[in-house]
Design a protein around this motif. Structure first.
Motif, PDB file in Angstrom:
ATOM      1  N   CYS A 113      -9.155  -7.624  -5.937  1.00 42.77           N
ATOM      2  CA  CYS A 113      -8.046  -6.657  -5.873  1.00 42.77           C
ATOM      3  C   CYS A 113      -6.934  -7.139  -4.937  1.00 42.77           C
ATOM      4  O   CYS A 113      -7.161  -7.375  -3.756  1.00 42.77           O
ATOM      5  N   PRO A 114      -5.695  -7.285  -5.473  1.00 42.73           N
ATOM      6  CA  PRO A 114      -4.598  -7.759  -4.621  1.00 42.73           C
ATOM      7  C   PRO A 114      -4.119  -6.698  -3.633  1.00 42.73           C
ATOM      8  O   PRO A 114      -3.356  -7.008  -2.713  1.00 42.73           O
ATOM      9  N   GLN A 115      -4.566  -5.451  -3.820  1.00 42.85           N
ATOM     10  CA  GLN A 115      -4.109  -4.367  -2.961  1.00 42.85           C
ATOM     11  C   GLN A 115      -5.157  -3.954  -1.922  1.00 42.85           C
ATOM     12  O   GLN A 115      -4.996  -2.941  -1.243  1.00 42.85           O
ATOM     13  N   GLY A 116      -6.246  -4.710  -1.839  1.00 42.68           N
ATOM     14  CA  GLY A 116      -7.280  -4.393  -0.859  1.00 42.68           C
ATOM     15  C   GLY A 116      -8.037  -3.108  -1.156  1.00 42.68           C
ATOM     16  O   GLY A 116      -8.583  -2.468  -0.255  1.00 42.68           O
ATOM     17  N   ILE A 117      -8.096  -2.733  -2.435  1.00 44.50           N
ATOM     18  CA  ILE A 117      -8.830  -1.532  -2.828  1.00 44.50           C
ATOM     19  C   ILE A 117     -10.258  -1.946  -3.189  1.00 44.50           C
ATOM     20  O   ILE A 117     -10.468  -2.990  -3.810  1.00 44.50           O
ATOM     21  N   GLU A 127      -4.945   6.908   0.875  1.00 46.88           N
ATOM     22  CA  GLU A 127      -3.728   6.089   0.929  1.00 46.88           C
ATOM     23  C   GLU A 127      -3.929   4.751   0.215  1.00 46.88           C
ATOM     24  O   GLU A 127      -3.102   4.326  -0.596  1.00 46.88           O
ATOM     25  N   VAL A 128      -5.050   4.089   0.536  1.00 46.89           N
ATOM     26  CA  VAL A 128      -5.318   2.773  -0.061  1.00 46.89           C
ATOM     27  C   VAL A 128      -5.450   2.906  -1.579  1.00 46.89           C
ATOM     28  O   VAL A 128      -4.878   2.114  -2.339  1.00 46.89           O
ATOM     29  N   GLN A 129      -6.182   3.937  -2.039  1.00 48.07           N
ATOM     30  CA  GLN A 129      -6.395   4.116  -3.478  1.00 48.07           C
ATOM     31  C   GLN A 129      -5.085   4.382  -4.205  1.00 48.07           C
ATOM     32  O   GLN A 129      -4.932   4.041  -5.376  1.00 48.07           O
ATOM     33  N   SER A 130      -4.129   5.009  -3.495  1.00 47.16           N
ATOM     34  CA  SER A 130      -2.836   5.307  -4.126  1.00 47.16           C
ATOM     35  C   SER A 130      -2.014   4.049  -4.359  1.00 47.16           C
ATOM     36  O   SER A 130      -1.027   4.074  -5.078  1.00 47.16           O
ATOM     37  N   ASP A 131      -2.427   2.945  -3.723  1.00 50.19           N
ATOM     38  CA  ASP A 131      -1.663   1.703  -3.834  1.00 50.19           C
ATOM     39  C   ASP A 131      -1.962   0.897  -5.097  1.00 50.19           C
ATOM     40  O   ASP A 131      -1.386  -0.168  -5.301  1.00 50.19           O
ATOM     41  N   CYS A 132      -2.887   1.375  -5.928  1.00 46.63           N
ATOM     42  CA  CYS A 132      -3.257   0.608  -7.133  1.00 46.63           C
ATOM     43  C   CYS A 132      -2.023   0.350  -7.994  1.00 46.63           C
ATOM     44  O   CYS A 132      -1.213   1.235  -8.221  1.00 46.63           O
ATOM     45  N   ILE A 133      -1.881  -0.903  -8.462  1.00 43.72           N
ATOM     46  CA  ILE A 133      -0.727  -1.270  -9.283  1.00 43.72           C
ATOM     47  C   ILE A 133      -1.145  -1.568 -10.725  1.00 43.72           C
ATOM     48  O   ILE A 133      -0.370  -2.142 -11.497  1.00 43.72           O
ATOM     49  N   LEU A 134      -2.365  -1.202 -11.099  1.00 41.43           N
ATOM     50  CA  LEU A 134      -2.841  -1.321 -12.482  1.00 41.43           C
ATOM     51  C   LEU A 134      -2.702  -2.747 -13.033  1.00 41.43           C
ATOM     52  O   LEU A 134      -2.399  -2.934 -14.202  1.00 41.43           O
TER      53      LEU A 134
END
Lengths: 202, 233
Positions: free
Chosen positions: B191-195, B121-128
């Motif tokens: 990482c702004p998405q906590g990844i 789930e967390v990895q899917s949150d990447c916004i490149l």
């Protein structure tokens, strides 16, 4: 709500130019596009548009001479870069946003919309007094934002003409001066061209 | 309050601000002081990943970072500069294709449970947004390194039950991939998405080992490890 007119293949009236999502009008939502329904639209027509655009890209005649169009666009841009830039268009854009929120938001009424329409026309006339201070070619967001503002004014005018002409209330369009439905005249989509010529179609 | 922005040279702007985000400040500068400044932005709410820049040498999203007096703002590292704060992200994006960071075939008979979804789930949150490539010291010296977000994306698919051929994915990331990372954790910190790409790379290493791969850096020691655990040369 509202958007670029497309046919059942998601194609606009310009061949090779497709529209889908919030910018397009697939005529599936009626008078108010409810939140979330936009996603259904995107799933269905996004697939179709993608496939059609890929097919078109594969098969269209690619040796078209575009130099004339290119020249005309370059001339337009060159002209814009000569605009006097006495008036800050960003300020005007902010003003326009506030006016739209106030006069074309939840409650709508003829005289308020009419005076807003006049305001929009004045801004259009004043465009040569606006313009850009950044004259460079590389990643010029000042120029892009000015072109967007020009487009905003063009669309603002069409939206206002459509809203003033629809003398009834339906969906998200609530007229204080015409609070009820008028199915006889207005149970249809408003279709408007760039010259402001308006028709009702289903 | 003053803010310094790296353009052709460093330009200092005087701004009136009260707890504003950097993007709001940039917009204010652009619309009221200096329309020639260039930066990219999109959603204004931390979702699209187009406004990553460096502030005081740390990668942030301009739309989420709140400006402090004297801040120094500059474009991302390790990527060609287009203008002012705008960089060319094409190379970093191309690694997703090179790493084959996608599901290799469509399957319709595998159902995901809530737990299965949680796996990545967390990895899917990447916004490149590219912050991780800017911070990565390996990518700084090896421009062929697949890099943090693309390896995270590989793990996202390798860990997905619907992926029918995880070995193919693992085979593909052995060179300039999982073993080149130094596990320094710089990508995680920005990482702004906590990844944590570093953690994902460790998981990819474990999976690589289960497919019979080993760390080539150890192999290079020649004799491997001696009986007492010290390397022999």
């Amino acid at each position: 709500m509202g958007g670029i007119e497309v046919d059942e293949e998601s194609s606009t009236s310009i061949s090779g130019l497709f529209a889908v999502g919030e910018c397009a009008n697939h005529r599936v939502h009626g008078a108010n596009r409810l939140g979330g329904n936009s996603l259904l639209e995107l799933v269905v027509f996004g697939k179709q548009t993608g496939e059609n655009a890929a097919k078109y890209a594969d098969s269209f005649y690619k040796k078209v001479d575009l130099s004339e169009q290119k020249k005309s666009f370059e001339d337009k841009i060159a002209k814009i870069k000569e605009f006097s830039n006495e008036i800050n268009f960003y300020e005007k854009q902010r003003e326009l946003g506030e006016l739209f929120y106030k006069n074309l938001g939840i409650k709508r009424e003829k005289s308020a919309m009419q005076s807003l329409l006049n305001e929009v026309k004045e801004m259009k006339t004043a465009l040569p007094k606006m313009g850009v201070s950044d004259k460079t070619k590389e990643y010029n967001t000042n120029l892009i934002e000015f072109l967007e503002f020009k487009n905003i004014l063009e669309l603002s005018e069409l939206i206002l003409i459509s809203a003033i002409s629809r003398q009834e209330s339906r969906g998200a369009h609530f007229r204080v001066d015409f609070p009820s439905l008028d199915n006889k005249k207005f149970q249809a989509h408003t279709i408007i061209d760039r010259d402001g010529v308006l028709s009702y179609e289903n | 309050m003053k803010i310094n922005i790296k353009r052709d040279s460093v330009v200092c702007y005087e701004i009136k601000t009260k707890n504003q985000t950097l993007l709001e400040v940039l917009n204010e500068i652009k619309t009221t002081q200096d329309a020639s400044i260039a930066y990219s932005s999109g959603c204004r709410s931390g979702v699209c990943g187009s406004c990553a820049v460096r502030v005081n040498s740390k990668e942030v999203l301009a739309c989420s970072y709140h400006v402090q007096d004297g801040d120094f703002v500059e474009p991302l590292n390790n990527t060609p500069l287009i203008r002012d704060l705008v960089v060319d992200m094409d190379r970093a994006y191309s690694f997703n294709a090179k790493a084959k960071a996608w599901q290799s075939s469509i399957v319709d008979d595998v159902l995901l449970s809530r737990e299965d979804e949680k796996l990545n789930e967390v990895q899917s949150d990447c916004i490149l947004c590219g912050s991780c490539y800017s911070a990565c010291p390996v990518y700084a010296v090896n421009s062929e390194f697949l890099g943090p977000f693309s390896l995270t994306r590989v793990w996202r698919h390798v860990s997905d039950k619907r992926e029918q051929n995880p070995k193919e994915k693992i085979d593909n990331i052995q060179t300039n991939g999982v073993w080149d990372c130094t596990l320094c954790n710089a990508c995680t910190l920005v990482c702004p998405q906590g990844i944590s790409s570093k953690a994902d790379i460790e998981k990819l290493r474990a999976r690589s080992a289960s497919f019979g791969y080993m760390d080539p850096n150890f192999a290079n020691f020649g004799g491997g490890f001696g009986f007492d655990g010290s390397p022999t040369f």
